[in-house]
Scaffold this motif. Structure first.
Motif, short mmCIF file in Angstrom:
data_model
loop_
_atom_site.label_atom_id
_atom_site.label_comp_id
_atom_site.label_asym_id
_atom_site.label_seq_id
_atom_site.Cartn_x
_atom_site.Cartn_y
_atom_site.Cartn_z
N LEU A 1 0.83 -1.21 0.00
CA LEU A 1 0.00 0.00 0.00
C LEU A 1 0.86 1.25 0.00
CD1 LEU A 1 -2.84 1.35 0.34
CD2 LEU A 1 -2.40 1.30 2.82
N SER A 2 0.54 2.17 -0.91
CA SER A 2 1.15 3.50 -0.92
C SER A 2 0.09 4.51 -0.48
CB SER A 2 1.64 3.87 -2.32
OG SER A 2 2.69 3.03 -2.75
N VAL A 3 0.42 5.28 0.53
CA VAL A 3 -0.47 6.33 1.05
C VAL A 3 0.10 7.67 0.63
CG1 VAL A 3 -1.61 7.30 3.07
CG2 VAL A 3 -0.99 4.86 3.03
N ILE A 4 -0.66 8.43 -0.16
CA ILE A 4 -0.19 9.71 -0.71
C ILE A 4 -0.80 10.83 0.12
CG2 ILE A 4 -0.28 11.20 -2.74
CD1 ILE A 4 -0.57 8.35 -4.26
N VAL A 5 0.08 11.62 0.74
CA VAL A 5 -0.38 12.65 1.69
C VAL A 5 0.21 14.01 1.31
CG1 VAL A 5 -0.80 13.15 4.12
CG2 VAL A 5 -0.15 10.82 3.43
N LEU B 34 -0.48 8.11 11.06
CA LEU B 34 0.19 7.25 10.07
C LEU B 34 1.11 6.24 10.77
CD1 LEU B 34 1.12 9.83 7.28
CD2 LEU B 34 -0.66 8.07 7.18
N ARG B 35 1.80 6.69 11.81
CA ARG B 35 2.66 5.77 12.56
C ARG B 35 1.82 4.64 13.15
NH1 ARG B 35 7.57 5.64 14.98
NH2 ARG B 35 8.07 7.76 14.31
N ALA B 36 0.61 4.95 13.59
CA ALA B 36 -0.28 3.93 14.17
C ALA B 36 -0.87 3.02 13.10
CB ALA B 36 -1.40 4.60 14.97
N ASN B 37 -0.55 3.28 11.83
CA ASN B 37 -1.00 2.44 10.72
C ASN B 37 0.16 1.83 9.95
OD1 ASN B 37 -4.15 2.59 9.83
ND2 ASN B 37 -3.58 4.39 11.04
N ALA C 94 9.82 13.55 9.99
CA ALA C 94 8.99 12.36 9.77
C ALA C 94 9.68 11.37 8.84
CB ALA C 94 7.63 12.77 9.18
N GLU C 95 10.42 11.89 7.85
CA GLU C 95 11.11 10.99 6.93
C GLU C 95 12.13 10.13 7.67
OE1 GLU C 95 12.88 11.21 2.45
OE2 GLU C 95 13.47 12.81 3.82
N ARG C 96 12.71 10.69 8.74
CA ARG C 96 13.69 9.93 9.54
C ARG C 96 13.02 9.00 10.54
NH1 ARG C 96 15.80 15.26 9.82
NH2 ARG C 96 15.11 15.43 11.99
N GLU C 97 11.86 9.39 11.04
CA GLU C 97 11.28 8.69 12.19
C GLU C 97 10.08 7.81 11.86
OE1 GLU C 97 10.38 11.84 14.89
OE2 GLU C 97 12.48 12.47 15.11
N LEU C 98 9.38 8.09 10.77
CA LEU C 98 8.17 7.33 10.42
C LEU C 98 8.54 6.18 9.50
CD1 LEU C 98 5.05 6.97 10.31
CD2 LEU C 98 5.05 8.61 8.40
N LEU D 184 -6.26 9.34 11.06
CA LEU D 184 -6.76 7.98 10.91
C LEU D 184 -6.92 7.30 12.26
CD1 LEU D 184 -4.08 6.98 8.29
CD2 LEU D 184 -6.46 7.48 7.71
N ALA D 185 -7.82 6.32 12.30
CA ALA D 185 -7.91 5.43 13.45
C ALA D 185 -6.75 4.43 13.37
CB ALA D 185 -9.23 4.67 13.43
N PRO D 186 -6.21 4.01 14.52
CA PRO D 186 -5.13 3.01 14.52
C PRO D 186 -5.55 1.73 13.80
CG PRO D 186 -5.37 3.99 16.69
CD PRO D 186 -6.54 4.46 15.88
N GLY D 187 -4.66 1.21 12.95
CA GLY D 187 -4.91 -0.04 12.27
C GLY D 187 -5.93 0.02 11.14
N TYR D 188 -6.35 1.23 10.78
CA TYR D 188 -7.38 1.36 9.73
C TYR D 188 -6.90 0.82 8.39
CZ TYR D 188 -10.15 3.67 6.11
OH TYR D 188 -10.89 3.94 4.99
N TYR D 189 -5.66 1.16 8.00
CA TYR D 189 -5.20 0.74 6.67
C TYR D 189 -5.05 -0.77 6.56
CZ TYR D 189 -4.33 5.52 5.08
OH TYR D 189 -4.47 6.83 4.68
N GLU D 190 -4.75 -1.44 7.64
CA GLU D 190 -4.67 -2.89 7.58
C GLU D 190 -6.04 -3.49 7.27
OE1 GLU D 190 -2.38 -6.55 9.78
OE2 GLU D 190 -2.47 -4.58 10.76
N ARG D 191 -7.08 -2.94 7.88
CA ARG D 191 -8.45 -3.41 7.62
C ARG D 191 -8.88 -3.05 6.20
NH1 ARG D 191 -8.83 -1.12 12.75
NH2 ARG D 191 -10.00 0.69 12.01
#
Length: 325
Positions: free
Chosen positions: A4-8, A24-27, A52-56, A95-102
């Protein structure tokens, strides 16, 4: 392989970007990437994204040298994305945590071109659930069949790009890119194109995107000339739909929606700068003249008296030279 690619896209959202990135970190997942497109922000957003590029995990930071608008920023992200699936998020939403996995699990199960989801609208502290205006859920369908009827809200009126997930084959076919440079209503030609030209879609009752409404810097809240790009966007919808093999069937919906949006803007003229308000009237009058007049007559006859009267009065207004979109 990136799943999955998420474009933000981000533009001057230093107040909200930390919450977006935290969500995003929670996903995050090993096979997810987050393409963070800075559209030439002038506040602290670039520094936030550089961290964020270094930490996410999975973050990819792209910066525009000049501001191009949301449509252009999304296109940059699409071009950089490597995922089997693509989705979008705006830089002031979360986003809600884990949303992208669902979301990915639903896409894996249904195996369609694109999937549409509900969302939570957030205005201040108020929360409200907004549903995709389509009754059948969890079933793969022909997206063309979800465009009509003309006189009811349908899936093409629910134009939020971030409320869904899209298979890479749509990008490969040229169906996922937005009209470059559109400053507002960029989702409208895009969602119509998807519904006309993609082969399959589905709707699922999955909540997880929190859409922040009423942000002062959002173009939906600013009454400057960029708002008038909705005319260019809907002219594109009409022109492309007129070339469709079912143009006679689909044009009434496109024309009626265009009329409803014009009426909406005319009904909130006080938020526009005076010069922009005058231009809105002139350009909207020209837009009504460009529509197929028989289809426009039918659309106006089907609308409530207040909106129809407002548009008929505008239709009779003389159009100044240069008013065409």
């Amino acid at each position: 392989m990136v799943k999955l690619s998420v474009i933000v896209p981000f533009y001057n959202v230093q107040q909200y970007a930390p919450d977006t990135l935290k969500s995003l970190r929670a996903n995050a997942r090993d096979d997810f990437e987050f393409v963070l497109v800075d559209d030439c922000s002038r506040d602290e957003t670039p520094d936030i994204l550089a961290r964020a590029e270094r930490e996410l995990p999975g973050a990819v930071h792209v910066r525009h040298d000049r501001n191009g608008g949301l449509a252009t920023a999304r296109n940059t992200g699409i071009d950089r994305a490597r995922g089997e699936y693509l989705t979008f998020l705006d830089g002031d939403d979360w986003l809600a945590p884990g949303y992208y996995e669902r979301l990915v699990a639903a896409m894996d199960e249904l195996r369609c071109d694109f999937l549409r989801t509900d969302h939570v609208q957030c205005t201040g502290r108020a929360r409200s659930i907004h549903r995709v205006p389509h009754g059948r859920r969890g079933v793969v369908l022909d997206p063309r069949e979800a465009i009509l009827p003309a006189d009811r809200s349908t899936s093409v009126d629910y134009a939020y790009a971030w409320a869904g997930i899209y298979h890479r084959r749509l990008a490969d076919k040229g169906l996922l890119h937005f009209t470059d440079g559109l400053r507002t209503a960029e989702d409208r030609p895009w969602i119509w194109k998807l519904h006309r030209e993609a082969d399959s879609f589905a709707v699922v009752g999955l909540l997880g995107v929190y859409y922040r409404r009423g942000v002062a810097s959002s173009l939906t809240q600013i009454g400057d000339v960029r708002q008038l790009d909705f005319i260019r966007a809907f002219d594109q919808v009409l022109a492309e739909t007129a070339q469709d093999r079912q143009a006679a069937v689909l044009l009434p919906k496109a024309v009626r929606t265009y009329c409803a949006i014009i009426s909406h803007h005319l009904g909130s003229m006080e938020r526009f700068e005076p010069a922009v308000a005058r231009k809105l009237k002139s350009m909207s009058a020209a837009a009504l003249r460009r529509m197929p007049q028989d289809v426009l007559d039918e659309a106006l006859d089907s609308m409530d008296v207040q909106r129809a009267t407002r548009l008929r009065r505008l239709r009779r207004r003389p159009v100044a030279a240069g008013a065409a979109a």
